[in-house]
Design a protein around this motif. Structure first.
Motif, PDB file in Angstrom:
ATOM      1  N   ILE A   5     -36.806  58.460 -24.748  1.00 44.61           N
ATOM      2  CA  ILE A   5     -37.861  57.586 -25.276  1.00 44.61           C
ATOM      3  C   ILE A   5     -37.783  56.272 -24.530  1.00 44.61           C
ATOM      4  O   ILE A   5     -37.026  55.374 -24.887  1.00 44.61           O
ATOM      5  N   ARG A   6     -38.587  56.179 -23.466  1.00 48.50           N
ATOM      6  CA  ARG A   6     -38.554  54.936 -22.692  1.00 48.50           C
ATOM      7  C   ARG A   6     -39.663  54.036 -23.149  1.00 48.50           C
ATOM      8  O   ARG A   6     -40.789  54.468 -23.369  1.00 48.50           O
ATOM      9  N   LYS A   7     -39.316  52.779 -23.278  1.00 49.08           N
ATOM     10  CA  LYS A   7     -40.339  51.817 -23.692  1.00 49.08           C
ATOM     11  C   LYS A   7     -41.201  51.512 -22.462  1.00 49.08           C
ATOM     12  O   LYS A   7     -40.673  51.192 -21.402  1.00 49.08           O
ATOM     13  N   THR A   8     -42.514  51.652 -22.592  1.00 46.94           N
ATOM     14  CA  THR A   8     -43.356  51.288 -21.462  1.00 46.94           C
ATOM     15  C   THR A   8     -43.417  49.769 -21.369  1.00 46.94           C
ATOM     16  O   THR A   8     -43.458  49.076 -22.382  1.00 46.94           O
ATOM     17  N   SER A   9     -43.431  49.284 -20.107  1.00 42.93           N
ATOM     18  CA  SER A   9     -43.475  47.835 -19.919  1.00 42.93           C
ATOM     19  C   SER A   9     -44.833  47.313 -20.379  1.00 42.93           C
ATOM     20  O   SER A   9     -45.808  48.057 -20.483  1.00 42.93           O
ATOM     21  N   PHE A  10     -44.855  46.011 -20.625  1.00 42.89           N
ATOM     22  CA  PHE A  10     -46.098  45.410 -21.103  1.00 42.89           C
ATOM     23  C   PHE A  10     -47.225  45.601 -20.097  1.00 42.89           C
ATOM     24  O   PHE A  10     -48.342  45.973 -20.439  1.00 42.89           O
ATOM     25  N   LEU A  11     -46.901  45.371 -18.797  1.00 41.97           N
ATOM     26  CA  LEU A  11     -47.933  45.457 -17.765  1.00 41.97           C
ATOM     27  C   LEU A  11     -48.538  46.845 -17.708  1.00 41.97           C
ATOM     28  O   LEU A  11     -49.728  47.021 -17.516  1.00 41.97           O
ATOM     29  N   ARG A  12     -47.674  47.854 -17.933  1.00 46.86           N
ATOM     30  CA  ARG A  12     -48.192  49.209 -17.864  1.00 46.86           C
ATOM     31  C   ARG A  12     -49.048  49.522 -19.071  1.00 46.86           C
ATOM     32  O   ARG A  12     -50.135  50.095 -18.941  1.00 46.86           O
ATOM     33  N   SER A  13     -48.585  49.126 -20.223  1.00 47.03           N
ATOM     34  CA  SER A  13     -49.337  49.473 -21.418  1.00 47.03           C
ATOM     35  C   SER A  13     -50.651  48.698 -21.492  1.00 47.03           C
ATOM     36  O   SER A  13     -51.628  49.177 -22.029  1.00 47.03           O
ATOM     37  N   ALA A  14     -50.672  47.479 -20.919  1.00 48.09           N
ATOM     38  CA  ALA A  14     -51.922  46.719 -20.916  1.00 48.09           C
ATOM     39  C   ALA A  14     -52.769  47.064 -19.707  1.00 48.09           C
ATOM     40  O   ALA A  14     -53.819  46.481 -19.495  1.00 48.09           O
ATOM     41  N   ARG A  15     -52.269  47.986 -18.894  1.00 49.24           N
ATOM     42  CA  ARG A  15     -52.970  48.403 -17.675  1.00 49.24           C
ATOM     43  C   ARG A  15     -53.274  47.210 -16.774  1.00 49.24           C
ATOM     44  O   ARG A  15     -54.395  46.999 -16.349  1.00 49.24           O
ATOM     45  N   LEU A  16     -52.262  46.398 -16.550  1.00 45.76           N
ATOM     46  CA  LEU A  16     -52.445  45.232 -15.700  1.00 45.76           C
ATOM     47  C   LEU A  16     -51.548  45.296 -14.469  1.00 45.76           C
ATOM     48  O   LEU A  16     -51.239  44.280 -13.879  1.00 45.76           O
ATOM     49  N   GLU A  17     -51.153  46.522 -14.080  1.00 43.53           N
ATOM     50  CA  GLU A  17     -50.210  46.607 -12.966  1.00 43.53           C
ATOM     51  C   GLU A  17     -50.805  46.092 -11.665  1.00 43.53           C
ATOM     52  O   GLU A  17     -50.244  45.229 -11.003  1.00 43.53           O
ATOM     53  N   GLN A  18     -51.987  46.638 -11.310  1.00 41.21           N
ATOM     54  CA  GLN A  18     -52.566  46.227 -10.035  1.00 41.21           C
ATOM     55  C   GLN A  18     -53.027  44.774 -10.084  1.00 41.21           C
ATOM     56  O   GLN A  18     -52.908  44.028  -9.115  1.00 41.21           O
ATOM     57  N   GLU A  19     -53.519  44.354 -11.269  1.00 36.92           N
ATOM     58  CA  GLU A  19     -53.967  42.977 -11.435  1.00 36.92           C
ATOM     59  C   GLU A  19     -52.822  42.000 -11.177  1.00 36.92           C
ATOM     60  O   GLU A  19     -52.975  41.012 -10.461  1.00 36.92           O
ATOM     61  N   SER A  20     -51.637  42.313 -11.755  1.00 34.65           N
ATOM     62  CA  SER A  20     -50.519  41.384 -11.582  1.00 34.65           C
ATOM     63  C   SER A  20     -50.047  41.386 -10.136  1.00 34.65           C
ATOM     64  O   SER A  20     -49.651  40.341  -9.608  1.00 34.65           O
ATOM     65  N   LEU A  21     -50.139  42.544  -9.492  1.00 37.02           N
ATOM     66  CA  LEU A  21     -49.788  42.615  -8.071  1.00 37.02           C
ATOM     67  C   LEU A  21     -50.704  41.692  -7.264  1.00 37.02           C
ATOM     68  O   LEU A  21     -50.245  40.893  -6.431  1.00 37.02           O
ATOM     69  N   THR A  22     -52.012  41.777  -7.556  1.00 34.98           N
ATOM     70  CA  THR A  22     -52.956  40.924  -6.837  1.00 34.98           C
ATOM     71  C   THR A  22     -52.685  39.456  -7.109  1.00 34.98           C
ATOM     72  O   THR A  22     -52.724  38.625  -6.189  1.00 34.98           O
ATOM     73  N   PHE A  23     -52.395  39.128  -8.389  1.00 29.67           N
ATOM     74  CA  PHE A  23     -52.066  37.733  -8.717  1.00 29.67           C
ATOM     75  C   PHE A  23     -50.859  37.272  -7.908  1.00 29.67           C
ATOM     76  O   PHE A  23     -50.820  36.150  -7.406  1.00 29.67           O
ATOM     77  N   GLY A  24     -49.871  38.161  -7.780  1.00 33.02           N
ATOM     78  CA  GLY A  24     -48.688  37.824  -6.996  1.00 33.02           C
ATOM     79  C   GLY A  24     -49.050  37.523  -5.551  1.00 33.02           C
ATOM     80  O   GLY A  24     -48.615  36.515  -4.984  1.00 33.02           O
ATOM     81  N   VAL A  25     -49.899  38.378  -4.971  1.00 31.66           N
ATOM     82  CA  VAL A  25     -50.322  38.170  -3.584  1.00 31.66           C
ATOM     83  C   VAL A  25     -51.072  36.847  -3.462  1.00 31.66           C
ATOM     84  O   VAL A  25     -50.878  36.085  -2.510  1.00 31.66           O
ATOM     85  N   VAL A  26     -51.920  36.554  -4.460  1.00 34.15           N
ATOM     86  CA  VAL A  26     -52.686  35.303  -4.438  1.00 34.15           C
ATOM     87  C   VAL A  26     -51.737  34.108  -4.443  1.00 34.15           C
ATOM     88  O   VAL A  26     -51.894  33.162  -3.661  1.00 34.15           O
TER      89      VAL A  26
END
Lengths: 341, 329
Positions: A5-26
């Motif tokens: 039973i792995r806890k999904t990370s917040f970014l994954r559960s909110a479906r913000l993985e690619q968004e946060s990646l882009t923010f990082g690049v920005v």
């Protein structure tokens, strides 16, 4: 047993993985820019960044909505141009400012409704429709402006100019307005049933229709929304720069398109968020700003934008293949699996 | 024995070329419409039926026709190549640039065509390997290649090409422009190709149903890449002729050509939904568009309005295509 039973990370559960990646690049891009070019953190440059961001973000909200249901709209740049001109012409004809404002928005809504009708009712390929409308609108702009000076309409009443030039605490009002709009859309997407059904519709149209979501009318209203938002951006920008000419919004559709893809949208639909649209627009605007600060010639800018688009489309394609369960070796290896070609 | 075999084959052919299947799949009606437009223009405008006007219209069509050859066959396979206009510009300008740098003609043209072929290969390879929507990808390459073409145009700075190259497009064969001769020969060759070759049937099959084509052992990837390369190379050849015709580097060269091509190909019987397409029809489609634009100039309709007309025609033909395609299913 507990480790299954792995806890999904917040970014994954909110479906913000690619968004946060882009923010990082920005963020990286911003840091790099401020190191390379001292002019980047200059007050003037920051102010012009805000002015460039605001209309792009407003247009991107409409585009992202269409991306979610697996459509897009290439006519936004031309709609922006023609709605600014419509407002300017209404003002020229002596109409009061609110009427002129509404005239501009109505133009955009009408064009959006035409797009929506063609795509949702007649079922015509959305790329062809919006591309044709882009051509037709640019043609109309040329016809309307053929007697005018290159600068177009320039004399507006101060009340109209104020629409684009108000400020709050040193920040551009337009920028704050666009941000507020973005937050509002994000809340709509995450908190309401209609917002969720957009993503559902894009992810699996048949299933969505089977559960009673009306695909055609949703598509239609999304195109109307996109046209309306593009018109809003166009009128506000006209007010901001104080002129309406034939060049406004030229090539904008590609920038917004790239912004939405980078910000987590997919042309296949069913993905994306308005926060992602913000991240994508930030990226594209910073990139353009970087070109200007480092004085890259404009033709090379087109090369880089094209290359970024190709890259993003290829990565999107690879991600889709991964999602369908193909192993990396079959996607990138020398002998791809022929059966899924 | 022989006649029996032939009888078995004919029905299949009739199915493809019977004419009742879809908009423009029969070339004859389209030819009649084109002829009607020409007769109308000739009857109402004295300037139309002059030798010089007809010659220049045909010359323009024959150059654009070169570019539509590969484009049509890409569309048959349910793909599209929107980078043709940019490749057209880049190849022409690259040839011009190399000639200005004192290269001989043939090496310069071959290098430029090699670059075009490379772009086509990249398009095809990415589409096949990563299963990408070719519309999206070729919009990207369109921007990229257009940028490169503008880099060349700026470095030339409005310089005219060498005299020998400027004369190149005006080469005559039997007293007719060579491109017009090439067009006639290519249309006849396409007729044979579409009737006789297994490759064209495979292309149609791929356009109708990729999965089934793959399962039947057709090398889909190879044929698609080949078509994309052909599309870029034919666009490149047309670009070299055009560069020679307009005599200097112009950033507007080939702008919007891809949409003229889509419109002409669909008028000529191709479909966005693949499986159909006819080079003879595409040629007639280009001719029809050229006549309409020529007629608009004759009737003094503002030239800026042309953009509007092309956009409207694009939507109208695709709407027709979509509605008919839906009815066929």
């Amino acid at each position: 047993m507990t480790d299954t039973i792995r806890k999904t990370s917040f970014l994954r559960s909110a479906r913000l993985e690619q968004e946060s990646l882009t923010f990082g690049v920005v963020l990286l891009l911003a840091v790099a820019l401020s190191v390379v070019s001292p002019a980047f953190l200059d007050g003037n440059n920051l102010a012009s960044l805000q002015t460039a961001l605001a209309p792009n973000l407003i247009v991107a909200l409409g585009m992202m909505t269409l991306f979610m249901i697996g459509r897009f709209d290439l006519s936004v740049g031309a709609v922006m141009g023609i709605s600014g001109i419509a407002s300017a012409m209404a003002l020229e004809a002596g109409m009061p400012v609110p009427v002129a404002f509404l005239a501009g928005i109505a133009t955009g809504l009408l064009i959006g409704a035409f797009n929506g009708l063609m795509v949702a009712r007649l079922g015509i390929n959305h790329l062809i429709v919006t591309l044709g409308v882009l051509y037709m609108t640019r043609g109309v702009i040329e016809v309307v402006m053929s007697g005018e000076k290159l600068a177009g309409f320039t004399s507006f009443p101060p009340a109209f100019n104020l629409l684009g030039q108000w400020e709050v605490g040193g920040l551009s009002g337009l920028f704050l307005f666009a941000l507020l709009l973005c937050i509002g859309f994000e809340a709509f997407l995450r908190l309401t049933f209609r917002g969720r059904s957009l993503l559902f519709l894009g992810g699996n149209p048949q299933a969505a229709e089977a559960t009673g979501i009306r695909r055609r009318s949703t598509e239609f209203w999304c195109f109307v929304l996109s046209g309306g938002l593009a018109a809003l951006a166009g009128v506000l920008m006209t007010a901001r720069v104080g002129m309406a000419n034939r060049y406004m919004g030229e090539g904008l559709e590609m920038q917004i398109f790239i912004a939405c893809l980078i910000g987590g949208g997919s042309i296949a639909g069913g993905k994306g968020s308005y926060a992602g649209a913000l991240a994508g627009v930030l990226f594209v605007t910073l990139l353009t700003n970087a070109f200007n600060l480092l004085s890259v010639p404009s033709e090379w800018q087109a090369v880089v934008i094209g290359a970024v688009l190709v890259l993003v489309v290829v990565v999107d394609g690879i991600m889709v293949l991964r999602k369908s369960g193909r192993p990396w070796s079959s996607i990138l290896g020398p002998f791809p699996n022929r059966l899924s070609a | 024995m022989m006649s029996q075999q032939l009888e078995q084959i004919t029905p299949v052919r009739r199915f493809r070329f019977g004419g009742a299947r879809g908009f423009g799949s029969n070339v004859l009606p389209l030819a009649l419409v084109t002829a009607a437009v020409a007769v109308f223009l000739a009857a109402t405008q004295p300037n139309f039926a002059t030798a010089s006007n007809l010659n220049s219209v045909l010359f323009g069509v024959s150059i654009e026709f070169l570019a539509i050859i590969g484009f049509t066959y890409v569309m048959v396979m349910r793909e599209i190549d929107l980078s043709v206009g940019s490749v057209f510009a880049l190849t022409g300008m690259l040839t011009g640039t190399l000639l200005v740098a004192d290269w001989p003609f043939w090496p310069a043209a071959l290098v430029a065509l090699g670059v075009a072929a490379l772009i086509g290969f990249i398009n095809g390879f990415l589409v096949v390997r990563f299963n990408i929507n070719s519309l999206m990808l070729t919009i990207g390459t369109m921007l990229l290649v257009r940028g490169l073409a503008n880099v060349l145009a700026n470095s030339l700075g409005g310089q005219t090409y060498p005299r020998a190259f400027r004369q190149f497009a005006r080469t005559d064969l039997f007293d007719i422009r060579i491109t017009i001769v090439v067009m006639v020969v290519a249309v006849l060759a396409a007729w044979v190709f579409q009737r006789q070759s297994a490759l064209f049937r495979k292309m149609c099959f791929i356009g109708e149903n990729v999965r089934s084509a793959v399962l039947h052992g057709i090398r889909v990837g190879r044929i698609k890449i080949l078509a994309f390369v052909l599309s870029s190379v034919t666009a490149g050849i047309a670009g070299i002729f055009t560069a020679s015709r307009i005599t200097h580097a112009d950033t507007q060269m080939g702008m919007g050509l891809e949409f003229v091509m889509v419109t002409a190909a669909i008028i000529g019987g191709a479909s966005l939904y693949g499986g159909r397409g006819d080079l003879r029809g595409s040629a007639l489609g280009l001719l029809l568009l050229a006549l309409v634009l020529n007629g608009m100039i004759m009737f003094d309709i503002e030239p800026v309005f042309q953009q509007f007309v092309i956009g409207a025609l694009l939507i109208a033909t695709v709407a027709f295509d979509t509605v008919l395609n839906r009815r066929a299913k």
